[in-house]
Design a protein around this motif. Structure first.
Motif, mmCIF file in Angstrom:
data_model
loop_
_atom_site.group_PDB
_atom_site.id
_atom_site.type_symbol
_atom_site.label_atom_id
_atom_site.label_comp_id
_atom_site.label_asym_id
_atom_site.label_seq_id
_atom_site.Cartn_x
_atom_site.Cartn_y
_atom_site.Cartn_z
ATOM 1 N N GLY A 8 15.843 43.756 5.213
ATOM 2 C CA GLY A 8 15.506 44.486 4.004
ATOM 3 C C GLY A 8 16.467 45.611 3.748
ATOM 4 O O GLY A 8 16.910 45.818 2.629
ATOM 5 N N HIS A 9 16.811 46.338 4.782
ATOM 6 C CA HIS A 9 17.771 47.433 4.677
ATOM 7 C C HIS A 9 19.102 46.934 4.135
ATOM 8 O O HIS A 9 19.636 47.465 3.173
ATOM 9 N N THR A 10 19.601 45.864 4.744
ATOM 10 C CA THR A 10 20.908 45.354 4.377
ATOM 11 C C THR A 10 20.917 44.808 2.957
ATOM 12 O O THR A 10 21.806 45.130 2.163
ATOM 13 N N SER A 11 19.928 44.009 2.614
ATOM 14 C CA SER A 11 19.932 43.355 1.306
ATOM 15 C C SER A 11 19.807 44.356 0.167
ATOM 16 O O SER A 11 20.530 44.269 -0.822
ATOM 17 N N THR A 12 18.909 45.323 0.279
ATOM 18 C CA THR A 12 18.708 46.290 -0.798
ATOM 19 C C THR A 12 19.950 47.140 -1.013
ATOM 20 O O THR A 12 20.397 47.350 -2.152
ATOM 21 N N LEU A 13 20.507 47.638 0.079
ATOM 22 C CA LEU A 13 21.687 48.488 -0.029
ATOM 23 C C LEU A 13 22.885 47.705 -0.561
ATOM 24 O O LEU A 13 23.620 48.186 -1.433
ATOM 25 N N VAL A 14 23.073 46.504 -0.065
ATOM 26 C CA VAL A 14 24.198 45.680 -0.512
ATOM 27 C C VAL A 14 24.072 45.335 -1.992
ATOM 28 O O VAL A 14 25.056 45.400 -2.747
ATOM 29 N N GLU A 224 8.685 63.359 -2.637
ATOM 30 C CA GLU A 224 8.035 62.048 -2.625
ATOM 31 C C GLU A 224 8.977 60.966 -3.150
ATOM 32 O O GLU A 224 9.082 59.878 -2.569
ATOM 33 N N ALA A 225 9.684 61.253 -4.264
ATOM 34 C CA ALA A 225 10.633 60.282 -4.825
ATOM 35 C C ALA A 225 11.786 60.040 -3.858
ATOM 36 O O ALA A 225 12.281 58.910 -3.734
ATOM 37 N N CYS A 226 12.203 61.099 -3.156
ATOM 38 C CA CYS A 226 13.275 60.966 -2.174
ATOM 39 C C CYS A 226 12.865 60.034 -1.040
ATOM 40 O O CYS A 226 13.636 59.145 -0.645
ATOM 41 N N VAL A 227 11.659 60.225 -0.528
ATOM 42 C CA VAL A 227 11.169 59.384 0.568
ATOM 43 C C VAL A 227 11.049 57.927 0.114
ATOM 44 O O VAL A 227 11.413 56.995 0.837
ATOM 45 N N GLN A 228 10.536 57.724 -1.103
ATOM 46 C CA GLN A 228 10.409 56.366 -1.634
ATOM 47 C C GLN A 228 11.772 55.694 -1.784
ATOM 48 O O GLN A 228 11.930 54.502 -1.474
ATOM 49 N N ALA A 229 12.764 56.457 -2.277
ATOM 50 C CA ALA A 229 14.115 55.912 -2.425
ATOM 51 C C ALA A 229 14.704 55.538 -1.068
ATOM 52 O O ALA A 229 15.322 54.475 -0.912
ATOM 53 N N LEU A 230 14.486 56.406 -0.058
ATOM 54 C CA LEU A 230 14.984 56.114 1.285
ATOM 55 C C LEU A 230 14.322 54.869 1.866
ATOM 56 O O LEU A 230 14.979 54.041 2.509
ATOM 57 N N GLN A 231 13.028 54.729 1.638
ATOM 58 C CA GLN A 231 12.311 53.556 2.157
ATOM 59 C C GLN A 231 12.838 52.268 1.532
ATOM 60 O O GLN A 231 13.012 51.256 2.215
ATOM 61 N N ARG A 232 13.121 52.307 0.247
ATOM 62 C CA ARG A 232 13.644 51.112 -0.428
ATOM 63 C C ARG A 232 15.052 50.783 0.049
ATOM 64 O O ARG A 232 15.394 49.623 0.261
ATOM 65 N N LEU A 233 15.876 51.808 0.218
ATOM 66 C CA LEU A 233 17.267 51.579 0.621
ATOM 67 C C LEU A 233 17.378 51.202 2.096
ATOM 68 O O LEU A 233 18.302 50.481 2.483
ATOM 69 N N ARG A 234 16.466 51.693 2.928
ATOM 70 C CA ARG A 234 16.523 51.397 4.354
ATOM 71 C C ARG A 234 15.694 50.161 4.725
ATOM 72 O O ARG A 234 15.919 49.555 5.765
ATOM 73 N N GLY A 235 14.691 49.823 3.905
ATOM 74 C CA GLY A 235 13.846 48.677 4.205
ATOM 75 C C GLY A 235 12.886 48.920 5.346
ATOM 76 O O GLY A 235 12.378 47.986 5.961
ATOM 77 N N CYS A 236 12.651 50.208 5.644
ATOM 78 C CA CYS A 236 11.756 50.552 6.752
ATOM 79 C C CYS A 236 11.269 51.976 6.541
ATOM 80 O O CYS A 236 11.609 52.626 5.550
ATOM 81 N N GLU A 237 10.464 52.468 7.471
ATOM 82 C CA GLU A 237 10.002 53.844 7.393
ATOM 83 C C GLU A 237 11.189 54.798 7.550
ATOM 84 O O GLU A 237 12.130 54.515 8.287
ATOM 85 N N GLU A 241 14.976 62.112 11.544
ATOM 86 C CA GLU A 241 16.279 62.762 11.697
ATOM 87 C C GLU A 241 17.059 62.772 10.380
ATOM 88 O O GLU A 241 17.677 63.781 10.022
ATOM 89 N N GLU A 242 17.004 61.668 9.646
ATOM 90 C CA GLU A 242 17.733 61.595 8.369
ATOM 91 C C GLU A 242 17.123 62.527 7.335
ATOM 92 O O GLU A 242 17.832 63.216 6.598
ATOM 93 N N LEU A 243 15.798 62.557 7.264
ATOM 94 C CA LEU A 243 15.132 63.441 6.308
ATOM 95 C C LEU A 243 15.394 64.900 6.651
ATOM 96 O O LEU A 243 15.606 65.736 5.754
#
Length: 502
Positions: A8-14, A224-237, A241-243
């Motif tokens: 999920g991480h790879t496909s969304t970001l790519v 909240e929008a930042c966390v949602q964007a990170l979840q979509r781009l990473r494909g995981c929780e 450390e990144e946040l």
């Protein structure tokens, strides 16, 4: 992390990178390449237009002057685009700016498509100016968007994809410009308008992807929008450390507004970062990579390649840069930015010397034209392996959120300004220096490599705070400076920090 999460991480970001770049930096390479094939056709069109309107038969000098202006206006548009890219990215966000940028693209395509019917070469000039603005904006905003969206361990590779798509656009433009496709006399207006197709693809796909997480949190204050964007781009929780890293940058820029480009010149805390970006952005154009394409047809002809086959061999030069950028993308997280940059410029310095020797001896030694042809490919390969990709990453990595848009404006403006200067003076360099015309370019490459060796720290896998601390040793040399790591990352619920509001 499970296999599914990784996928999920790879496909969304790519997919996000592909959607953005198809209508972004791909346009820069594509719009450079498509102007070679119709040169004679457009020059004839200009002459015919003057003859029909005013009964004036233009000479070679006048037609060449107008053609030079048509080519150069692209750089001027890029310069304007670089200047407005920063304010647009702050006002509308990174993603919306890329989408709005298509207004310039579609307007350009419409002018180009109708120019022949309207019998107006002025519409071609307007078209090239508008598509230059489009390229100037995308060349600045896209690397910023990628750098702010990618995880730290993939930041270099994701940001470098901008260069990969630029070189792919160059190859695509060379292929589409073949006389069997759109590079013939009846089709040149369709060739100039064909850049609308990648923009249309972006317009259909990019709205489905998230905005830059850093922009959402630091500029908009929307955790909240930042966390949602990170979840979509990473494909995981989201990793804590990144946040925390983003929160730390938010805390360090708390209460600060976005800096204007001229404010960076008086800010001692970013002095060497700004000098570094200025030097490397200027070297991108002053290194002579674009100019070596000027010699390509001549060298290929001297090597015995027929005039009809040269257009196919020239595609090899674009493929060479495309391949080099892909290799750089694969190696950058292993070898680092500093080594890739310095190695590229050192190799280019060496090949400039060999190329000069080959041009000087081409009438004395029978195999010298083949050496010259080899130099063209190796010079382009060296450029693609380092400077072409790594340079665009640096402003994202060495400037914070308040300075980043202004840094990209400065870097982009210098790049386009130097592209314009090289385009104007290179013919005079050729006529004045002859076979020694690449000596200045080799000198620029050597001096740039020395600068990187002495000044630029490695940024691979480091946080902004770590990189800033290394630059602080140069910015505050010999002075006691407060430890920038003393600040703790905090987030105050409900408080919005417009840190980059112009």
């Amino acid at each position: 992390m499970t296999t599914k999460e990784k996928k999920g991480h790879t496909s969304t970001l790519v997919l996000m990178v592909t959607s953005t770049a198809i209508g972004g930096t791909l346009q820069y390479g594509y719009n450079l390449a498509i102007m070679n094939a119709p040169t004679v056709f457009i020059q004839n069109f200009v002459n015919e237009t003057f003859l029909e309107r005013w009964g004036i038969q233009l000479g070679v000098y006048e037609v060449t002057l107008i053609w030079t202006f048509i080519i150069s206006i692209f750089s001027l548009g890029g310069f304007i685009g670089a200047l407005i890219a920063g304010p647009m990215s702050v006002r509308f966000g990174r993603k919306k700016t890329m989408l709005l940028n298509n207004v310039f693209l579609f307007s350009s395509s419409l002018f180009a498509l109708l120019s022949r019917t309207a019998k107006s070469f002025e519409m071609i000039i307007i078209s090239r100016f508008l598509v230059g603005i489009n390229a100037g904006i995308s060349m600045n905003v896209q690397p910023m968007y990628f750098g702010e969206s990618a995880p730290k361990h993939l930041r270099g590779a994701v940001s470098l994809s901008s260069a990969v798509f630029t070189s792919f656009g160059l190859v695509l433009g060379q292929v589409v410009s073949l006389k069997e496709l759109l590079g013939s006399e009846p089709c040149w207006q369709y060739l100039l308008a064909s850049n609308a197709i990648p923009g249309f693809i972006q317009l259909l796909t990019l709205p489905w992807f998230p905005e830059s997480p850093r922009y959402l949190l630091i500029d908009c204050g929307d955790k909240e929008a930042c966390v949602q964007a990170l979840q979509r781009l990473r494909g995981c929780e989201v990793q804590r450390e990144e946040l925390d890293e983003i929160l730390q940058e938010q805390n360090e820029t708390k209460g600060e507004r976005a800096k204007q480009p001229w404010e960076l010149f008086t800010d001692r805390s970013v002095r060497w970062q700004l000098i570094t970006v200025a030097v490397l952005s200027s070297a991108m154009q002053l290194c002579g990579n674009d100019s070596i394409y000027f010699y390509a047809s001549y060298v290929f002809q001297e090597a015995g390649i027929s005039a009809g086959q040269i257009q196919y061999v020239t595609i090899g030069t674009g493929m060479c840069e495309f391949t080099a950028c892909i290799l750089c993308n694969l190696l950058i997280e292993r070898l680092g930015r500093r080594l890739m940059l310095m190695g590229g410029y050192v190799l280019m310095s060496g090949w400039a010397i060999v190329f000069t020797v080959a041009l000087s001896l081409e009438n004395m030694v029978t195999w010298m034209p083949y050496l010259s042809m080899t130099c063209i490919f190796t010079y382009i390969l060296s450029f693609g392996m380092g400077p072409a990709g790594v340079t665009g990453i640096l402003p994202t990595e060495i400037f914070n959120q308040t300075s980043r848009p202004a840094a990209y404006m400065t870097a982009g403006s210098l790049m386009w300004l130097n592209l314009f200067i090289i385009g104007m003076i290179f013919p005079f360099l050729v006529s004045g220096l002859g076979q020694y015309c690449f000596v200045p370019f080799g000198t620029v490459c050597l001096l740039t490599a020395l600068y990187i060796q002495m000044i630029l720290p490695e940024t691979k896998g480091k946080t902004l705070s770590m990189i800033t601390k290394e630059f602080s040793r140069l910015n505050y040399r010999g002075q006691v400076k407060m430890d920038i790591e003393g600040k703790q990352a905090q987030y105050q619920l409900g408080e919005i920090f417009h840190s980059t509001a112009l």
